[in-house]
Design a protein around this motif. Sequence first.
Motif, mmCIF file in Angstrom:
data_model
loop_
_atom_site.group_PDB
_atom_site.id
_atom_site.type_symbol
_atom_site.label_atom_id
_atom_site.label_comp_id
_atom_site.label_asym_id
_atom_site.label_seq_id
_atom_site.Cartn_x
_atom_site.Cartn_y
_atom_site.Cartn_z
ATOM 1 N N ASP A 161 -53.588 27.540 43.514
ATOM 2 C CA ASP A 161 -52.267 27.262 44.086
ATOM 3 C C ASP A 161 -51.205 28.112 43.411
ATOM 4 O OD1 ASP A 161 -52.009 26.089 41.578
ATOM 5 O OD2 ASP A 161 -51.061 24.258 42.327
ATOM 6 N N ALA A 162 -49.934 27.751 43.620
ATOM 7 C CA ALA A 162 -48.826 28.525 43.061
ATOM 8 C C ALA A 162 -48.810 28.466 41.541
ATOM 9 C CB ALA A 162 -47.500 28.012 43.630
ATOM 10 N N LEU A 163 -49.056 27.282 40.981
ATOM 11 C CA LEU A 163 -49.072 27.145 39.524
ATOM 12 C C LEU A 163 -50.195 27.977 38.918
ATOM 13 C CD1 LEU A 163 -48.042 25.786 36.935
ATOM 14 C CD2 LEU A 163 -49.654 23.915 37.398
ATOM 15 N N ASP A 164 -51.376 27.880 39.492
ATOM 16 C CA ASP A 164 -52.531 28.636 39.015
ATOM 17 C C ASP A 164 -52.260 30.143 39.079
ATOM 18 O OD1 ASP A 164 -54.997 28.278 37.871
ATOM 19 O OD2 ASP A 164 -56.102 28.055 39.738
ATOM 20 N N THR A 165 -51.674 30.578 40.188
ATOM 21 C CA THR A 165 -51.360 31.993 40.356
ATOM 22 C C THR A 165 -50.366 32.466 39.303
ATOM 23 O OG1 THR A 165 -51.777 31.874 42.744
ATOM 24 C CG2 THR A 165 -50.434 33.719 41.957
ATOM 25 N N THR A 166 -49.315 31.702 39.099
ATOM 26 C CA THR A 166 -48.286 32.052 38.118
ATOM 27 C C THR A 166 -48.876 32.178 36.723
ATOM 28 O OG1 THR A 166 -46.555 30.964 39.419
ATOM 29 C CG2 THR A 166 -46.119 31.293 37.072
ATOM 30 N N LEU A 184 -52.924 34.712 46.373
ATOM 31 C CA LEU A 184 -52.282 33.832 47.342
ATOM 32 C C LEU A 184 -50.836 34.263 47.467
ATOM 33 C CD1 LEU A 184 -53.776 30.437 46.124
ATOM 34 C CD2 LEU A 184 -54.566 31.873 48.018
ATOM 35 N N ARG A 185 -50.378 34.483 48.684
ATOM 36 C CA ARG A 185 -49.052 35.065 48.909
ATOM 37 C C ARG A 185 -48.232 34.181 49.841
ATOM 38 N NH1 ARG A 185 -48.580 36.475 53.927
ATOM 39 N NH2 ARG A 185 -46.550 37.353 53.442
ATOM 40 N N ILE A 220 -58.626 28.038 46.997
ATOM 41 C CA ILE A 220 -58.048 26.997 47.845
ATOM 42 C C ILE A 220 -59.011 25.837 48.064
ATOM 43 C CG2 ILE A 220 -56.561 28.651 49.022
ATOM 44 C CD1 ILE A 220 -58.451 28.384 51.472
ATOM 45 N N MET A 221 -60.290 26.030 47.789
ATOM 46 C CA MET A 221 -61.237 24.939 47.982
ATOM 47 C C MET A 221 -61.067 23.851 46.932
ATOM 48 S SD MET A 221 -62.587 25.679 50.771
ATOM 49 C CE MET A 221 -63.950 24.539 50.914
ATOM 50 N N THR A 222 -60.438 24.159 45.807
ATOM 51 C CA THR A 222 -60.104 23.100 44.854
ATOM 52 C C THR A 222 -59.039 22.183 45.448
ATOM 53 O OG1 THR A 222 -60.747 24.351 42.901
ATOM 54 C CG2 THR A 222 -59.091 22.636 42.597
ATOM 55 N N MET A 223 -58.062 22.766 46.130
ATOM 56 C CA MET A 223 -57.069 21.957 46.836
ATOM 57 C C MET A 223 -57.748 21.061 47.858
ATOM 58 S SD MET A 223 -53.716 23.285 48.943
ATOM 59 C CE MET A 223 -54.687 24.244 50.126
ATOM 60 N N ARG A 224 -58.680 21.621 48.616
ATOM 61 C CA ARG A 224 -59.419 20.838 49.608
ATOM 62 C C ARG A 224 -60.258 19.758 48.920
ATOM 63 N NH1 ARG A 224 -56.190 22.320 52.643
ATOM 64 N NH2 ARG A 224 -56.311 24.110 54.041
ATOM 65 N N ALA A 225 -60.894 20.099 47.807
ATOM 66 C CA ALA A 225 -61.730 19.131 47.098
ATOM 67 C C ALA A 225 -60.906 17.938 46.616
ATOM 68 C CB ALA A 225 -62.421 19.806 45.917
#
Length: 333
Positions: A161-166, A184-185, A220-225
């Motif tokens: 996600d955004a936090l992970d990307t940052t 992720l953009r 993104i599959m962590t978000m889905r999980a």
Amino acid sequence: MSVDTLKKPRLTTSAMIASIASEGQRTETAPFGQALIAAAKRDSRIVGMTADLSKYTDLHIFAREFPERYLQMGMAEQLLMAAAGGLAKEGLVPFATTYAVFATRRAYDFIHQVIAEEHLNVKICAALPGLTTGYGPSHQATDDLALMRAIPGLTVVDPCDALDTTQAVAAIAAHQGPVYMRLLRGKVPMVLDQYDYQFELGKAKLLRDGRDVLIVSSGIMTMRALEVAEAMADGSADVAVLHVPTIKPLDEATLIEQCRRSGRLVIVAENHSTVGGLSEAVALTLLRARVHPEFRQIALPDQFLDAGALPTLHDRYGISTAAMVARVQSWLG
């Protein structure tokens, strides 16, 4: 239930490139670009590069902040990677951005020979990973992890996600050596701040525990999980989620520790083909360690995928939350 209640909203062609965020979900805009600006303020060696895709990799905001440290290479991905390697040899820290399909398929030999073989300090940040675009096989990077995992010495990162990307941008900027990061953009969901999360290069993180199912996931599959775990918390199943943001090197110790617990179904969920990605890496790790849980895989099929609206495609290929819940329930019987 009425027929009207069952109707889904009509999807337009814009849904082919829509944000992966659900309606009403919290998002941050351009976390990669913002994080790269912050890193560049700390480190004057950092330069941003792209192959005619600055707007679509969120590098355009870096270009506004640091025009003298921004290089537009045109539609020439091989040149992009070769030039990035040359700049790294001169002591700079290039962040080279393009789409994942172009970075991996068009420029593979240049990454392999120019960057990785000499272990140059280049960070390749590639947008539209896996099935995050509906523009068909020409733009769907469903094999990028398999390709990048095969290159010796290349670190491979898949943020959620955004936090992970940052946090990942800061970590890979400080890391000495070549990195491939799925990017992720745009409007990127914010999820992991609810789990006291901190990205660490090479480390997996247990976001929530559970006795019945362990979902091992990346990107993104962590978000889905996490959505699956919430959906099944009504008594269907107690679901644990282990986020693996670094695909290579893999956190084998944490994986073995979590998968060794008896009585849990282990599912690896990834936004990638069934071939050569996280699932195979986890399976091989467990096999070598003689750890043999009941094991299942949620991944994209080994085929060229259709074009279309992302919500439709995610349902069709089994990586939407609803599709995942149905599969987990069927495996639990």
